[in-house]
Design a protein around this motif. Structure first.
Motif, short mmCIF file in Angstrom:
data_model
loop_
_atom_site.label_atom_id
_atom_site.label_comp_id
_atom_site.label_asym_id
_atom_site.label_seq_id
_atom_site.Cartn_x
_atom_site.Cartn_y
_atom_site.Cartn_z
N ALA A 298 0.81 -1.33 0.06
CA ALA A 298 0.11 0.04 0.04
C ALA A 298 0.77 1.19 -0.08
O ALA A 298 0.50 2.20 0.49
CB ALA A 298 -1.04 0.13 1.11
N ALA A 299 2.04 1.01 -0.57
CA ALA A 299 3.14 2.22 -0.61
C ALA A 299 3.33 2.70 1.03
O ALA A 299 3.63 4.12 1.12
CB ALA A 299 2.61 3.16 -1.56
N GLY A 300 3.03 1.87 1.76
CA GLY A 300 3.33 2.41 3.20
C GLY A 300 2.15 3.27 3.91
O GLY A 300 2.19 3.90 4.99
N GLN A 301 1.00 3.36 2.96
CA GLN A 301 0.14 4.18 3.39
C GLN A 301 -0.91 3.62 4.19
O GLN A 301 -2.15 3.57 4.07
CB GLN A 301 -0.61 4.90 2.38
N ARG A 302 -0.49 2.63 5.41
CA ARG A 302 -1.37 2.01 6.16
C ARG A 302 -1.02 2.49 7.63
O ARG A 302 0.20 2.77 7.94
CB ARG A 302 -1.28 0.52 6.28
#
Ligand code: NAD
Length: 524
Positions: A298-302
């Motif tokens: 999630a491209a680090g978007q969690r």
């Protein structure tokens, strides 16, 4: 207007492509089970993060429109709360089936607007769907308690709905987070107003189509749009009794304070900086695969992304292998087969992430893997918000890349010598959303479990988000109000209900005292 209801006849179709939309249509709001075009004079443009092509415009709704939505939710409340819990459960069963049938469509909307890969977006939907499935247990979950407190006397408790409630959602889980509220708020008898993120409301709008199809009466679930202004309207509307918020600390602390000052119940899940402690006895392969997935997915978007590694002893030598594994990941448009991570949400977000990487470099850390400048092949994606997997080593706790939530595909790594030092370092961090330990030792894991202060702990599990029969239990700065009001599970039911206790006495005439007793009744 984006024609949500028209699309419903072809439940699984939603274009799975990042191609430019020739005539982008505006996003409607949802009131009385209808999609309505706003008369707003301010609109927020929504761009596909993989291309920056315009997808839709989202209205900053007018006060009159917002007032009408509140009035609709208020009007719907008495009949909805009086509907039997079994009837509400039946609607929830239908809703659950519809979400499952529309799973791909919801996921495709997420990939287009939010950027995450299609398989990952399917997980976003599923995690929300599971909350709706759990909410089908409402008849059991809403049971009160009863105790015969004395001869002829009993006290029973009821869980009653609050009235109109609202949910303010973040961009990173466009289906899951609205679904933390829709099922639980409604099955408990409340009517709900959702404000999806203005950056990706599409999944919430598809959910409204399913709300209508499932048989929710008019006004029970509604969607409003906008940014700060709409939030202020929600916080100040006296008819709205409770507010659920998920998002960053700046907005969340403001919302908690203003909402609480206005006498509302507020649950607010905020930002994070999730650490993993890595012990030399860990299964190295499992650790590497886990951390690469959890840091860069999630491209680090969690909010539960594993963004910080605390390497104990010689495990710091493993970081080159972590970097090798991260290099194998493919960044690409989320619909492309084999894409591991998509773009970040906006050009501003990309710029912020890159400036935090630059600050680490300036402060003396080592950029072991640099994702700046990474781009998928193909002219179509030339303008996307791309940041490749990045690993920063030799980080210390005073560096900006450590003190700030990066919310991008960036892993920061610190070194310590012992487990106790790892625990102290993690506990000193102000956030407390999630943490993990990688070890083969039960005793080590148990000591970590007992002494660590974060609210969600994974033991050899990188993203320990509890399923909906438990609750989402971040703590410290990751939740407002000391964590008293957590999302879903039994605490979620409690948040959306108020208790009423009723004490009853039925005595025969002979047993009733002849004289008034003026001391405090103790029933002892
Ligand atoms: P955000 O705080 O920018 O936005 C969330 C919502 O608040 C949006 O609906 C937005 O319109 C509104 N908002 C934004 N700024 C506002 C302001 N100044 N005043 C009033 N309202 C405002 O968050 P985001 O960028 O959409 O989401 C990412 C953040 O959410 C990250 O910090 C992440 O950790 C957090 N998050 C936390 C959890 C959790 O459960 N702890 C889950 C998901 C995301």
């Amino acid at each position: 207007l984006r024609a949500y209801s028209a699309l419903s006849s072809t439940a699984t179709s939603f274009p799975q492509t990042h191609e430019k939309i020739s005539k982008p249509e505006d996003t409607p709001y949802f009131i009385d089970n209808e999609f309505v075009g706003s008369k707003a004079d301010k609109w927020i443009e929504l761009h596909d993060p993989a291309t920056n092509n315009l997808v839709t415009r989202v209205p900053q709704m007018t006060d009159a429109e917002l007032e009408a939505v509140v009035a609709s939710a208020q009007k719907a409340f008495p009949a909805w709360r009086n509907m039997s819990v079994l009837a509400r459960q039946q609607i929830m069963f239908k809703f659950v089936n519809l979400v499952r049938e529309n799973w791909d469509r919801l996921a495709a909307s997420i990939t287009l607007e939010q950027g995450k890969t299609f398989p990952d977006a399917k997980g976003d939907v599923l995690r929300g769907l599971q909350v709706a499935e759990a909410a089908c247990g409402a008849p059991e979950l809403l049971k009160g308690e009863v105790l015969e407190v004395a001869k002829d006397m009993e006290t029973r408790s009821y869980k009653e709905p609050l009235g109109v409630v609202a949910a303010i959602c973040p961009f990173n889980f466009p289906a899951m987070i609205p679904l933390w509220s829709i099922p639980i708020a409604t099955v408990t008898g409340n009517t709900l107003i959702i404000k999806p993120s203005e950056r990706d409301p599409g999944a919430a709008m598809i959910l409204m189509e399913l709300v209508k199809k499932a048989g929710f009466p008019e006004g029970v679930v509604n969607v409003v749009h906008g940014a700060h202004r709409t939030v202020d309207f929600i916080l100040d509307a006296p008819e709205i009794k409770a507010v659920s918020f998920v998002g960053g600390n700046k907005a969340g602390e403001y919302i908690f304070t203003r909402g609480s000052a206005n006498g509302k119940r507020v649950q607010a899940n905020l930002g994070a900086k999730n650490h993993a402690a890595v012990l030399p006895d860990a299964n190295k392969n499992h650790f590497i695969n886990s951390v690469v997935g959890a840091a860069f997915g999630a491209a680090g978007q969690r909010c539960m992304a594993l963004s910080t590694l605390v390497m104990v002893g010689e495990t710091k030598e493993w970081l080159n292998e972590v970097a090798e594994s991260a290099k194998q990941l493919t960044i690409n448009g989320g619909f492309e087969p084999g894409a591991d991570l998509g773009p970040v949400i906006s050009p501003q977000s990309k710029e912020r992430i890159e400036s935090l990487i630059a600050s680490a470099e300036a402060e003396g850390a080592t950029i072991l893997l640099d994702g700046r400048g990474a781009k998928p092949p193909g002219a179509q994606y030339a303008n996307g918000n791309w940041v490749g997997p990045t690993i920063i080593t030799n980080v210390t706790t005073d560096m900006k890349c450590y003190t700030e939530e990066i919310f991008g595909p960036v892993l920061v790594c610190l070194n310590v010598d012992t487990l106790d030092e790892a625990i102290d370092l993690i506990n000193a961090n102000e956030y407390g959303n999630g943490t993990a330990i990688f070890t083969r030792s039960g005793a080590t894991a148990e000591s970590f479990r007992r002494n660590i202060e974060a609210g969600q702990v994974g033991i050899n599990v990188p993203i320990p988000v509890p399923l909906p029969m438990f609750s989402f239990t971040g703590n410290k700065k990751s939740i407002a109000g000391g964590g008293a009001n957590t999302f879903y599970g039994r605490p979620g039911i409690n948040f959306y209900t108020q208790q009423k206790t009723v004490t009853t006495m039925w005595s025969s005439a002979d047993a009733i005292s002849k004289k008034a007793d003026v001391s405090m009744p103790t029933h002892s």
